[in-house]
Write an enzyme that holds these catalytic residues in place. Sequence first.
Site, PDB file in Angstrom:
ATOM      1  N   ASP A   1     -15.465  -4.599 -15.351  1.00  0.00           N
ATOM      2  CA  ASP A   1     -14.837  -3.304 -15.140  1.00  0.00           C
ATOM      3  C   ASP A   1     -14.248  -2.806 -16.465  1.00  0.00           C
ATOM      4  O   ASP A   1     -14.465  -1.669 -16.895  1.00  0.00           O
ATOM      5  CB  ASP A   1     -13.730  -3.481 -14.084  1.00  0.00           C
ATOM      6  CG  ASP A   1     -13.284  -2.161 -13.486  1.00  0.00           C
ATOM      7  OD1 ASP A   1     -13.806  -1.111 -13.893  1.00  0.00           O
ATOM      8  OD2 ASP A   1     -12.398  -2.184 -12.610  1.00  0.00           O
TER       9      ASP A   1
ATOM     10  N   ASP B   1     -15.941  -0.069 -19.501  1.00  0.00           N
ATOM     11  CA  ASP B   1     -15.229   1.152 -19.894  1.00  0.00           C
ATOM     12  C   ASP B   1     -15.035   1.212 -21.412  1.00  0.00           C
ATOM     13  O   ASP B   1     -15.127   2.283 -22.014  1.00  0.00           O
ATOM     14  CB  ASP B   1     -13.861   1.245 -19.195  1.00  0.00           C
ATOM     15  CG  ASP B   1     -13.978   1.955 -17.846  1.00  0.00           C
ATOM     16  OD1 ASP B   1     -15.120   2.082 -17.349  1.00  0.00           O
ATOM     17  OD2 ASP B   1     -12.961   2.373 -17.291  1.00  0.00           O
TER      18      ASP B   1
ATOM     19  N   LYS C   1     -13.513 -16.517 -19.068  1.00  0.00           N
ATOM     20  CA  LYS C   1     -12.303 -17.086 -19.685  1.00  0.00           C
ATOM     21  C   LYS C   1     -12.196 -18.542 -19.245  1.00  0.00           C
ATOM     22  O   LYS C   1     -11.295 -18.921 -18.485  1.00  0.00           O
ATOM     23  CB  LYS C   1     -11.071 -16.291 -19.230  1.00  0.00           C
ATOM     24  CG  LYS C   1     -10.960 -14.909 -19.843  1.00  0.00           C
ATOM     25  CD  LYS C   1     -10.412 -14.909 -21.251  1.00  0.00           C
ATOM     26  CE  LYS C   1      -8.920 -15.200 -21.250  1.00  0.00           C
ATOM     27  NZ  LYS C   1      -8.417 -15.385 -22.641  1.00  0.00           N
TER      28      LYS C   1
END
Length: 370
Positions: free
Chosen positions: A250, A254, A193
Amino acid sequence: MATYKLLLLPGDGIGPEVMAEVKRLLRFYADKGIASFATEEGLVGGCCYDAYKVSITEETMAKAHAADAVIFGACGGPKWDNVPYDARPEAGLLRLRKDLGLFANIRPAICYPALADSSSLKREVVEGLDIIILRELTGGVYFGEPKTITDLGNGQKRAIDTQVYDTYEIDRIARVGFELARTRRKKVTSMEKRNVMKTGVLWREVVGEVHSRGYTDVELEHMLADAGGMQLVRWPKQFDVIVTDNLFGDMLSDIAAMLTGSLGMLPSASLGEVDPKTKRRKALYEPVHGSAPDIAGKGIANPIAMLASFGMALRYSFDMGKEADRLDAAIAAVLSKGLRTADIKSDGARTVSTSEMGEAIVGELARLHA
Ligand code: NAD
């Protein structure tokens, strides 16, 4: 035939049940003269706490350091909810990751055609999907200091987490990403980002430098992590290797995991630096799922995530890519024949136990070797 040293850590709950299927596979490789593995076993997690009041012993840690690869099942469960914090089951796994310096977490998202309908996305979006999320595992906001909650004294509290990355941490994970891509479709997408975070600015700069220094044969693309999340569910097949930091990794891993169906299908690898003596990276292979206390002891757990994690060991620790491809093909073939454990059952399919699934996969492997 080389002999490789494995440390097997089955752990708690369904861990030993799915590890039994890895042992079946090891017997097959030994019987066929394909590879020889010298195995040692150890306790980790709750079972280790019951025996020694710690989540992993020094003796097991020493074996982990000496092994060519650690094969880990799962640990934890409600039985150990109230053990002292330092001895909680997860502490054993965290210690292994930290002491072995496992900074690169590889999570493939592979959608077997036979399971495309169990994804929440349309078949054409996920069928045949084969991508990797490479997550930086030992740095970033999960470990950065200061990490505090302060009482401001006016009825308010202030919580602080610190996102911090040094050049070397980004450099080494980027190199793993480019090396992985070289063995695949030669494309790396780096996600950060940079529009709102300084670590994102440095991340992009360092990944770009690593690329131009030594990996210009691999295509490099930069993407903002939020846009990346969107693209992952819009058209995931555009990616090959996604490299990203600990926090974004993370979440993105997922999301990618759910593209493919059940937790029982997802393998992972965590790699460290190359050992100067063995020339191999420190490595731990484990399914993404936990110890599944709700089904433990019933013999119905899906062993595919565990077996596919061992497949990653063949690929990344032992240079046995062809053998890993065969194992993946055996898994795909068994699924396409309609065999399913309970977690992935579907209409018209035959529901099988953990050991029946393991047996069928090894049987298919034997056919592929015939
Ligand atoms: P979990 O992954 O153990 O289970 C979540 C759900 O998925 C359960 O319904 C379970 O039955 C199902 N499931 C998981 N693996 C499966 C398999 N191979 N086959 C069929 N079904 C499967 O997550 P949880 O329930 O949140 O956690 C249970 C315990 O595991 C907790 O103590 C947690 O801390 C621990 N945990 C450990 C690890 C690890 O060892 N790396 C990872 C996650 C959770």
